[in-house]
Scaffold this motif. Structure first.
Motif, PDB file in Angstrom:
ATOM      1  N   THR A 136       7.965   0.085  -8.244  1.00  9.75           N
ATOM      2  CA  THR A 136       7.302  -1.116  -7.726  1.00  9.75           C
ATOM      3  C   THR A 136       8.316  -2.044  -7.058  1.00  9.75           C
ATOM      4  N   ARG A 137       9.463  -2.251  -7.706  1.00  9.93           N
ATOM      5  CA  ARG A 137      10.493  -3.116  -7.120  1.00  9.93           C
ATOM      6  C   ARG A 137      10.994  -2.539  -5.797  1.00  9.93           C
ATOM      7  N   CYS A 138      11.093  -1.222  -5.735  1.00 14.01           N
ATOM      8  CA  CYS A 138      11.578  -0.590  -4.507  1.00 14.01           C
ATOM      9  C   CYS A 138      10.552  -0.734  -3.382  1.00 14.01           C
ATOM     10  N   VAL A 139       9.258  -0.625  -3.705  1.00 10.43           N
ATOM     11  CA  VAL A 139       8.228  -0.849  -2.690  1.00 10.43           C
ATOM     12  C   VAL A 139       8.280  -2.301  -2.206  1.00 10.43           C
ATOM     13  N   GLU A 140       8.460  -3.244  -3.124  1.00  9.61           N
ATOM     14  CA  GLU A 140       8.586  -4.650  -2.733  1.00  9.61           C
ATOM     15  C   GLU A 140       9.783  -4.840  -1.802  1.00  9.61           C
ATOM     16  N   ALA A 141      10.889  -4.161  -2.110  1.00 12.42           N
ATOM     17  CA  ALA A 141      12.078  -4.263  -1.261  1.00 12.42           C
ATOM     18  C   ALA A 141      11.813  -3.643   0.109  1.00 12.42           C
ATOM     19  N   ALA A 142      11.017  -2.590   0.144  1.00 10.72           N
ATOM     20  CA  ALA A 142      10.674  -1.956   1.423  1.00 10.72           C
ATOM     21  C   ALA A 142       9.803  -2.875   2.274  1.00 10.72           C
ATOM     22  N   LYS A 143       8.922  -3.624   1.631  1.00  8.58           N
ATOM     23  CA  LYS A 143       8.135  -4.615   2.374  1.00  8.58           C
ATOM     24  C   LYS A 143       9.062  -5.696   2.933  1.00  8.58           C
ATOM     25  N   ALA A 144      10.032  -6.096   2.132  1.00 12.86           N
ATOM     26  CA  ALA A 144      10.939  -7.168   2.550  1.00 12.86           C
ATOM     27  C   ALA A 144      11.851  -6.732   3.693  1.00 12.86           C
ATOM     28  N   ASP A 145      12.298  -5.466   3.689  1.00 17.03           N
ATOM     29  CA  ASP A 145      13.206  -5.020   4.752  1.00 17.03           C
ATOM     30  C   ASP A 145      12.461  -4.429   5.954  1.00 17.03           C
ATOM     31  N   GLY A 146      11.122  -4.428   5.880  1.00 20.91           N
ATOM     32  CA  GLY A 146      10.327  -3.972   7.007  1.00 20.91           C
ATOM     33  C   GLY A 146      10.127  -2.473   7.105  1.00 20.91           C
ATOM     34  N   SER A 147      10.606  -1.719   6.117  1.00 24.56           N
ATOM     35  CA  SER A 147      10.446  -0.262   6.179  1.00 24.56           C
ATOM     36  C   SER A 147       9.090   0.195   5.658  1.00 24.56           C
ATOM     37  N   LEU A 148       8.310  -0.736   5.070  1.00 22.93           N
ATOM     38  CA  LEU A 148       6.908  -0.513   4.735  1.00 22.93           C
ATOM     39  C   LEU A 148       6.126  -1.741   5.198  1.00 22.93           C
ATOM     40  N   PRO A 149       4.846  -1.577   5.537  1.00 25.95           N
ATOM     41  CA  PRO A 149       4.053  -2.722   5.996  1.00 25.95           C
ATOM     42  C   PRO A 149       3.997  -3.832   4.957  1.00 25.95           C
ATOM     43  N   ALA A 150       4.017  -5.066   5.438  1.00 29.65           N
ATOM     44  CA  ALA A 150       4.026  -6.225   4.547  1.00 29.65           C
ATOM     45  C   ALA A 150       2.772  -6.305   3.692  1.00 29.65           C
ATOM     46  N   ALA A 151       1.677  -5.725   4.167  1.00 29.05           N
ATOM     47  CA  ALA A 151       0.409  -5.808   3.440  1.00 29.05           C
ATOM     48  C   ALA A 151       0.297  -4.779   2.309  1.00 29.05           C
ATOM     49  N   THR A 152       1.303  -3.937   2.169  1.00 35.99           N
ATOM     50  CA  THR A 152       1.263  -2.890   1.137  1.00 35.99           C
ATOM     51  C   THR A 152       1.131  -3.503  -0.256  1.00 35.99           C
ATOM     52  N   ASP A 153       0.229  -2.961  -1.056  1.00 30.03           N
ATOM     53  CA  ASP A 153       0.080  -3.372  -2.456  1.00 30.03           C
ATOM     54  C   ASP A 153       1.123  -2.604  -3.264  1.00 30.03           C
ATOM     55  N   ALA A 154       2.224  -3.277  -3.603  1.00 32.97           N
ATOM     56  CA  ALA A 154       3.362  -2.592  -4.217  1.00 32.97           C
ATOM     57  C   ALA A 154       3.024  -1.925  -5.549  1.00 32.97           C
ATOM     58  N   PRO A 155       2.432  -2.636  -6.516  1.00 34.61           N
ATOM     59  CA  PRO A 155       2.125  -1.968  -7.793  1.00 34.61           C
ATOM     60  C   PRO A 155       1.174  -0.778  -7.617  1.00 34.61           C
ATOM     61  N   MET A 156       0.182  -0.930  -6.739  1.00 31.74           N
ATOM     62  CA  MET A 156      -0.782   0.148  -6.534  1.00 31.74           C
ATOM     63  C   MET A 156      -0.112   1.373  -5.919  1.00 31.74           C
ATOM     64  N   LEU A 157       0.702   1.178  -4.884  1.00 28.81           N
ATOM     65  CA  LEU A 157       1.376   2.308  -4.245  1.00 28.81           C
ATOM     66  C   LEU A 157       2.337   2.980  -5.218  1.00 28.81           C
ATOM     67  N   ALA A 158       3.107   2.181  -5.954  1.00 30.29           N
ATOM     68  CA  ALA A 158       4.062   2.744  -6.909  1.00 30.29           C
ATOM     69  C   ALA A 158       3.352   3.572  -7.964  1.00 30.29           C
ATOM     70  N   GLN A 159       2.284   3.044  -8.533  1.00 33.36           N
ATOM     71  CA  GLN A 159       1.537   3.768  -9.562  1.00 33.36           C
ATOM     72  C   GLN A 159       0.874   5.014  -8.996  1.00 33.36           C
ATOM     73  N   THR A 160       0.316   4.904  -7.798  1.00 35.49           N
ATOM     74  CA  THR A 160      -0.338   6.056  -7.177  1.00 35.49           C
ATOM     75  C   THR A 160       0.650   7.196  -6.964  1.00 35.49           C
ATOM     76  N   LEU A 161       1.823   6.869  -6.425  1.00 37.76           N
ATOM     77  CA  LEU A 161       2.831   7.899  -6.187  1.00 37.76           C
ATOM     78  C   LEU A 161       3.330   8.491  -7.500  1.00 37.76           C
ATOM     79  N   TYR A 162       3.622   7.640  -8.464  1.00 42.10           N
ATOM     80  CA  TYR A 162       4.163   8.130  -9.728  1.00 42.10           C
ATOM     81  C   TYR A 162       3.161   9.029 -10.453  1.00 42.10           C
ATOM     82  N   GLN A 163       1.919   8.596 -10.502  1.00 43.13           N
ATOM     83  CA  GLN A 163       0.902   9.395 -11.169  1.00 43.13           C
ATOM     84  C   GLN A 163       0.675  10.715 -10.443  1.00 43.13           C
ATOM     85  N   SER A 164       0.737  10.679  -9.123  1.00 43.92           N
ATOM     86  CA  SER A 164       0.592  11.899  -8.338  1.00 43.92           C
ATOM     87  C   SER A 164       1.688  12.904  -8.666  1.00 43.92           C
ATOM     88  N   TRP A 165       2.924  12.425  -8.740  1.00 44.64           N
ATOM     89  CA  TRP A 165       4.050  13.319  -9.014  1.00 44.64           C
ATOM     90  C   TRP A 165       4.042  13.814 -10.458  1.00 44.64           C
TER      91      TRP A 165
END
Length: 200
Positions: A138-167
């Protein structure tokens, strides 16, 4: 094991020896006698450090997650954007689950389904450890939003949980099928969600 070794070294040695045994056989199938023989320590030494096999299992999981989270921190601190750090983490996951070295496999995947209904303390250790991984993602997704490597509108906890649960699920399915295809699908999905498909 050297009988004069410091107690912390003996305790860690027992944990280190048990890790690959549990990766191969699981928790319930590994007897204390097998662990003690492999560690070359007397039974009294085991109970000096661990009150029961259940307490020992909890300690094995805690030690595993301590080392694993240190590895995650190192992967995410390497140079590059935060989105690249996320991809680096999942690349490492893929390599560890599909390589020939069993020592690198995920102990949480191996023991998760087995011990959660057997031991509340081990279930709690698994929950604590997996929560630590999800928080770092989640912190890494937030950092990606901050550095522009992911869209600012990304829901960080949701994306992090979705990826982790998928893996996590893909790793279990790969074990069931003895086929890496679920992990390859998880990687393709991860690249798509991180908008990194062009780097495949």
């Amino acid at each position: 094991m050297n009988a004069t070794a410091p107690s912390s070294d003996v305790r860690q040695h027992i944990l280190d020896v048990a890790h690959p045994l549990m990766l191969r056989k699981g928790f319930t199938a590994v007897g204390l006698s097998e662990i003690l023989a492999a560690a070359q320590v007397p039974k009294g030494s085991f109970y000096h450090y661990f009150g029961s096999k259940e307490a020992f299992g909890e300690a094995v999981l805690d030690a595993y997650f301590t080392a694993y989270l240190t590895r995650v921190d190192a992967l995410m601190a390497a140079p590059g954007t935060a989105a690249q750090a996320l991809l680096r983490f999942f690349d490492d996951w893929l390599d560890s689950q599909t390589g020939n070295e069993a020592q690198s496999r995920c102990l949480a995947v191996k023991l998760g389904a087995e011990v959660c209904d057997l031991s509340e303390s081990m279930r709690t250790a698994l929950a604590r450890g997996t929560r630590g991984v999800a928080e770092r993602l989640t912190r890494c997704v937030e950092a990606a939003k901050a550095d522009g490597s992911l869209p600012a509108a990304t829901d960080a906890p949701m994306l992090a949980q979705t990826l982790y649960q998928s893996w996590f699920g893909a790793s279990l399915l790969a074990k069931i099928s003895r086929d890496r295809a679920p992990l390859d699908i998880a990687m393709a999905n991860t690249r798509q969600q991180l908008s990194l498909a062009q780097h495949a």
